[in-house]
Write an enzyme that holds these catalytic residues in place. Structure first.
Site, mmCIF file in Angstrom:
data_model
loop_
_atom_site.group_PDB
_atom_site.id
_atom_site.type_symbol
_atom_site.label_atom_id
_atom_site.label_comp_id
_atom_site.label_asym_id
_atom_site.label_seq_id
_atom_site.Cartn_x
_atom_site.Cartn_y
_atom_site.Cartn_z
ATOM 1 N N GLN A 1 -8.816 7.793 5.824
ATOM 2 C CA GLN A 1 -9.787 7.035 5.036
ATOM 3 C C GLN A 1 -10.589 6.077 5.909
ATOM 4 O O GLN A 1 -11.752 5.793 5.620
ATOM 5 C CB GLN A 1 -9.042 6.270 3.937
ATOM 6 C CG GLN A 1 -9.929 5.460 3.015
ATOM 7 C CD GLN A 1 -9.122 4.652 2.022
ATOM 8 O OE1 GLN A 1 -7.892 4.623 2.074
ATOM 9 N NE2 GLN A 1 -9.795 3.982 1.113
ATOM 10 N N HIS B 1 0.810 -1.217 0.000
ATOM 11 C CA HIS B 1 0.000 0.000 0.000
ATOM 12 C C HIS B 1 0.845 1.270 0.000
ATOM 13 O O HIS B 1 0.308 2.376 0.013
ATOM 14 C CB HIS B 1 -0.926 -0.032 1.226
ATOM 15 C CG HIS B 1 -2.097 0.885 1.134
ATOM 16 N ND1 HIS B 1 -2.337 1.878 2.066
ATOM 17 C CD2 HIS B 1 -3.103 0.973 0.225
ATOM 18 C CE1 HIS B 1 -3.439 2.527 1.747
ATOM 19 N NE2 HIS B 1 -3.926 2.000 0.630
ATOM 20 N N LYS C 1 -4.350 10.338 4.848
ATOM 21 C CA LYS C 1 -3.851 9.571 5.989
ATOM 22 C C LYS C 1 -2.880 10.459 6.756
ATOM 23 O O LYS C 1 -1.663 10.286 6.670
ATOM 24 C CB LYS C 1 -3.130 8.300 5.532
ATOM 25 C CG LYS C 1 -3.998 7.317 4.735
ATOM 26 C CD LYS C 1 -3.793 7.481 3.272
ATOM 27 C CE LYS C 1 -4.416 6.371 2.452
ATOM 28 N NZ LYS C 1 -5.756 5.987 2.734
ATOM 29 N N ASP D 1 16.375 11.755 -8.593
ATOM 30 C CA ASP D 1 17.524 12.611 -8.281
ATOM 31 C C ASP D 1 17.198 14.024 -8.747
ATOM 32 O O ASP D 1 16.639 14.233 -9.825
ATOM 33 C CB ASP D 1 18.800 12.075 -8.935
ATOM 34 C CG ASP D 1 18.765 12.128 -10.455
ATOM 35 O OD1 ASP D 1 19.484 12.952 -11.043
ATOM 36 O OD2 ASP D 1 18.001 11.342 -11.061
ATOM 37 N N HIS E 1 -9.435 10.275 1.308
ATOM 38 C CA HIS E 1 -8.430 9.216 1.189
ATOM 39 C C HIS E 1 -7.164 9.583 1.952
ATOM 40 O O HIS E 1 -6.190 8.841 1.963
ATOM 41 C CB HIS E 1 -8.115 8.973 -0.291
ATOM 42 C CG HIS E 1 -7.284 7.762 -0.552
ATOM 43 N ND1 HIS E 1 -5.925 7.830 -0.795
ATOM 44 C CD2 HIS E 1 -7.608 6.445 -0.599
ATOM 45 C CE1 HIS E 1 -5.451 6.611 -1.001
ATOM 46 N NE2 HIS E 1 -6.448 5.745 -0.881
ATOM 47 N N GLU F 1 -10.036 25.135 3.044
ATOM 48 C CA GLU F 1 -10.681 24.314 2.014
ATOM 49 C C GLU F 1 -11.989 23.729 2.531
ATOM 50 O O GLU F 1 -13.013 23.763 1.843
ATOM 51 C CB GLU F 1 -9.739 23.189 1.576
ATOM 52 C CG GLU F 1 -10.388 22.188 0.625
ATOM 53 C CD GLU F 1 -9.480 21.018 0.281
ATOM 54 O OE1 GLU F 1 -10.022 19.962 -0.095
ATOM 55 O OE2 GLU F 1 -8.245 21.154 0.392
ATOM 56 N N LYS G 1 3.057 4.428 -1.216
ATOM 57 C CA LYS G 1 3.062 5.302 -2.391
ATOM 58 C C LYS G 1 4.297 6.190 -2.305
ATOM 59 O O LYS G 1 4.379 7.071 -1.452
ATOM 60 C CB LYS G 1 1.814 6.195 -2.438
ATOM 61 C CG LYS G 1 0.479 5.440 -2.449
ATOM 62 C CD LYS G 1 -0.115 5.361 -1.079
ATOM 63 C CE LYS G 1 -1.564 4.929 -1.078
ATOM 64 N NZ LYS G 1 -1.888 3.693 -1.729
ATOM 65 N N ASP H 1 -0.981 20.053 17.586
ATOM 66 C CA ASP H 1 -0.572 21.324 18.202
ATOM 67 C C ASP H 1 -0.001 22.326 17.199
ATOM 68 O O ASP H 1 0.762 23.226 17.586
ATOM 69 C CB ASP H 1 0.444 21.067 19.322
ATOM 70 C CG ASP H 1 -0.138 20.247 20.463
ATOM 71 O OD1 ASP H 1 -1.374 20.183 20.574
ATOM 72 O OD2 ASP H 1 0.652 19.669 21.239
#
Length: 868
Positions: free
Chosen positions: A588, A373, A720, A380, A718, A781, A375, A725
């Site tokens: 998620q 899972h 994570k 470089d 989705h 948003e 990603k 603080d």
């Protein structure tokens, strides 16, 4: 912290330093096997004695192998120990072969947030057909809660209440420390004067770094408000996929990509004033770069339910396009490896059948139920002078279809332009007229030493994956595999790099923090400290130590024949315990601490995160200090909300919520507070209403969904991530569920980061660095506005303002008449009373338009390990 739950049960909250030393006079549980061995060897009594064990010499019993030269090894018990409380396993030793006097000498540091009466040490015999319990030693919780060191022999008793042999016992040494007495939790991870980051992890905290934080795949200029930071700076909204595309385009030597899904047809750049690479797909770009001589390696999860053989194509349950992507790159210089989520090669067939919830757990289940899972994109990039450096992108965004989105989260507009050939909504059957499913995610870019830790992760996984590929090709009679594809960056003088070392057995040695790869100085106000975390085991990497003492030194766990890195869960626990003001989570999934659920406590989702959040609130209530936890989750998990898997996940989620509110409400009553549980803990989701565009084609002949008719749909969360603080951010690929946190299920990667010059400890007040700007940008948003009322999330006034907006948005969302929302934040449609009771809203027990119980339902047809 130790809290009395009942006459015998106490809830302990803190750290247990435990050492399981040895056992004595264990019975021979393999007597039948020994009789068979003697029968088959009776005719060969004069055979030369040999040691038939393939056991590490460190794994011998207390008396070693002193008799092995004169006698054939006797087959006897293969003991190991599990440390358990009701419905949860806290630790497990390795298996010692053929020993009735085993010497484990293993140390554990265990985070505890559990109610129990006794801590049990179950001594088991590992057997080809499953483990047998030899006996159990119990230590009362009251003795542990005292905080005194406990050390000595404890009798091991069988099911009858008697020892299996005279004086059968286990030697244990332990000490419990309540969390509020642990100094490192008092300052916050970011405010730690020792600057050690999260303790006891495989990768250490790295200094001299830079981080760029992203919300969604793209942010168009001017769509989010300006957010002022300290020192007169203004928060800069990043453009994630555009930055990734540019980094790939400018790579000179290497492009490494890891994904749950990688789809060659997607376009990274879609809405930009810069025409460069706008019309090129990801697959075309990667082929182009490989033709320039750049080493392009793709490591994609191999979904075992998808196939493309003999002209027959099966897309697979998850629709990851893995076979399609592999085929696209097949005859190019791009190396694309499909990597199944295999269990450890050290586990035999029957060893992999053991499961907390099912005895039918055949070898293929690990590769079918669990996934790779992570990603990651590694390239470089330009460094100081003519040098190059490694840059990493990690987070929740796969480079595949359905992921491109912006903070507007359009559901009906631009379907034939921006989202052309990229319509994704698995809630409805194909061909249904429906809104697109908008996608909200979090991602980041890392420059500096931590990027090289992401590179180590890739190389460890690549070596393991190509090892399996080599084995597969040999079975087919082929002898060559390009297993040496990794760039040896240490041999290229102009690529800055720390010194990578390996032991003779292939074990990776994690390099020290090397200033040669720093990208900022410690006195730079914008300097970052970054730390990489993972959920992964030795079945998915090559480079973990093979011996327990070496694994312990690298802060890895040994579980029977597995070596496990579960540092993501460790990071969540320590960060939550260190929080002082508020916690903001986007994820998620949200489920765990099943050992304390109202029902189905044996579901196996025993990660501590939900309980730690509840106990953090409890500690603040007792201290009479304000604290708030905000959790944003999707309205329902991806897919049809009426389906069995989605309903069961929703049920686990509601069980988790109920457990947390029970804990909080009980504490409020205990201190005789008139506060409401919602004054401390709240759950939200995201939604969108959008009017149909004037040029929308007619729906003649199509099945039209209610969501289309009412012009509304959820925004799929989705993400994570967690912000604490306004000084510490934790994000990656890991969900808050057992699959992501166990370390032995889905493989995950995450990062934790802070700016040492923008912390409460350094400023003496609320810091306004990049983490603050990121949180305020996300709230802008979601809430459709920004302002001073959202600066202090811990304040009750701020929390009530957020709830007012989110509750009004729910009313607008369900109104049959079109009514635009203020932002996207919606109060999750469950009600909580003053006693902490969670229930559906009146008249809204199911999701609008699509159905399915909001509170979910348990399914007996599904294995719990799939949905937890």
């Amino acid at each position: 912290m130790a809290e009395k739950v009942s006459e015998d049960v106490m809830l302990l909250h803190g750290d247990l330093d435990l050492k399981i030393v040895k056992a004595r006079r264990l019975p021979n549980m393999d007597m039948f096997s020994e009789h068979l061995r003697r029968l088959f060897t009776a005719c060969n009594a004069c055979a030369r004695p040999t040691d038939t064990d393939d056991v590490d010499p460190r794994d011998k019993g207390e008396f070693g192998d002193k008799n092995i030269r004169s006698h054939r090894k006797v087959i006897t018990s293969d003991p190991y120990v599990t440390v358990v409380v009701p419905q949860a396993t806290l630790a497990r030793t390795r298996v010692l072969k053929n020993s009735q006097e085993p010497l484990w000498d293993e140390k554990f540091n265990i985070s505890i947030a559990h109610p129990f009466a006794y801590l049990e040490f179950q001594v088991k015999d590992d057997d080809v057909f499953g483990a047998q319990i030899i006996g159990t030693a119990k230590i009362p919780v009251r003795d542990i809660a005292s905080g005194e060191r406990i050390s000595g022999w404890f009798p091991v008793l069988g099911a009858s209440g008697k020892p299996p042999k005279a004086e059968t016992a286990i030697f244990i040494d332990m000490k419990f420390t309540p969390f509020d007495q642990i100094h490192s939790y008092r300052c916050g991870i970011a405010g730690d004067p020792e600057r050690r980051g999260v303790r006891r992890t495989y990768f250490p905290v790295r200094k001299g770094s830079q981080v760029r934080l992203y919300q969604d795949a793209h942010v168009m200029d001017g769509t989010l408000p300006a957010i002022g930071l300290d020192n007169g700076k203004v928060y800069e909204h990043g453009k994630c996929w555009e930055d990734i595309c540019y980094a790939i385009s400018e790579a000179h030597h290497m492009i490494y990509i890891v994904g749950w899904s990688i789809f060659h047809k997607i376009k990274l750049v879609r809405e930009t004033k810069v025409p460069r690479d706008k019309d090129m797909t990801l697959g075309e770009l990667l082929k182009y770069k490989s033709q320039e001589g750049v080493r392009v390696l793709l490591l994609v999860w191999d979904d075992k339910t998808s196939h493309d053989k003999f002209g027959i194509k099966t897309p697979g349950v998850m629709g990851t396009h893995d076979e399609e992507t592999r085929k696209f790159f097949k005859h190019s210089s791009v190396i694309c490896v499909l990597s199944p989520r295999y269990a450890s090669s050290k586990l035999g067939l029957f060893k992999q059948q053991a499961s907390p919830s099912s005895s039918i757990y055949i070898m293929t289940v690990v590769g079918t139920l669990f996934t790779h899972h992570q990603k990651c994109v590694l390239v470089d990039t330009q460094a100081v002078g003519n040098n190059r450096k490694v840059t990493a992108f990690i987070g929740g965004l796969d480079l595949c279809d359905g992921r491109y989105d912006t903070p507007e989260h359009r559901i009906l507009h631009d379907l034939d332009t921006v989202f052309k050939d990229d319509f994704h909504n698995p809630t409805f059957p194909a061909g249904t007229k429906a809104p697109r499913q908008p996608w909200h995610d979090l991602h980041c870019r890392i420059d500096g030493p931590a990027a090289y830790d992401v590179l180590i992760n890739f190389e460890q996984r690549w070596r393991k994956a190509t090892r399996w590929k080599e084995f597969s090709l040999r079975l087919k009679g082929k002898t060559h595999w390009q297993d040496d594809a990794l760039i040896r960056i240490g041999r290229i003088s102009w690529i800055l790099s720390p010194v990578f070392k390996f032991l003779k057995d292939g074990t990776s040695i994690i390099p020290e923090d090397d200033p040669c790869v720093w990208v900022s100085k410690e006195d730079d106000p914008e300097n970052w400290h970054v730390q990489i975390f993972r959920s992964i085991d030795s079945g998915s990497v090559k480079g973990f130590p093979k011996y327990e003492d070496e694994a312990e030194a690298q802060h890895l766990e040994c579980a029977k024949r597995l070596v496990v890195d579960k540092s993501i869960q460790t990071a969540y626990i320590q960060t939550i315990r260190s929080a002082q003001h508020f916690i903001y989570i986007e994820n998620q999934y949200f489920l765990g601490s099943s050992y304390a659920w109202p029902s189905y406590r044996d579901a196996g989702a025993d990660n501590l995160i939900p309980m730690e959040l509840a106990l953090k609130i409890v500690s603040k209530i007792r201290a009479k200090e304000r604290f708030a936890v905000y959790v944003v989750i999707p309205l329902w998990p991806e897919g049809d909300p009426k389906s069995g898997p989605v309903q069961e996940i929703l049920y686990w989620q509601s069980q988790t919520m109920q457990m947390m509110y029970d804990v909080i409400a009980k504490e409020l009553k205990a201190v005789q507070s008139d506060a409401h549980p919602l004054d401390y803990l709240n759950f939200y989701c995201l939604g969108k209403r959008e009017q149909l565009p004037d040029d929308m084609p007619a729906t003649n002949g199509s099945v039209v969904s209610d969501s289309y008719n009412f012009q509304r749909f959820m925004i799929y969360v989705h993400a994570k991530g967690m912000i604490v603080d306004d000084e510490y951010v934790l994000m990656g690929s890991a969900n808050i569920n057992q699959r992501s946190m166990a370390g032995t299920k889905d493989t995950e990667i995450a990062m934790g980061a802070y700016q040492p010059n923008h912390t409460w400890a350094h400023k003496g007040r609320h810091p306004r660095g990049q983490v603050y700007g990121y949180r305020m940008s996300l709230w802008a948003e979601h809430l459709g506005k920004t302002g001073d009322e959202f600066v202090e999330p811990s304040d009750l006034e701020c929390l009530k303002k957020v709830n007012t907006i989110s509750e009004e948005n729910w009313k607008r969302f369900i109104d049959p008449k079109f009514s635009e929302l203020q932002g996207h934040l919606i109060k999750y449609p469950l009600q909580v009373d003053v006693d902490g009771k969670v229930s559906p809203l009146p008249d809204y027990e199911t999701f609008p338009d699509v159905g399915g119980k909001i509170i979910g339902a348990h399914s007996m047809a599904l294995p719990d390990t799939l949905t937890t």
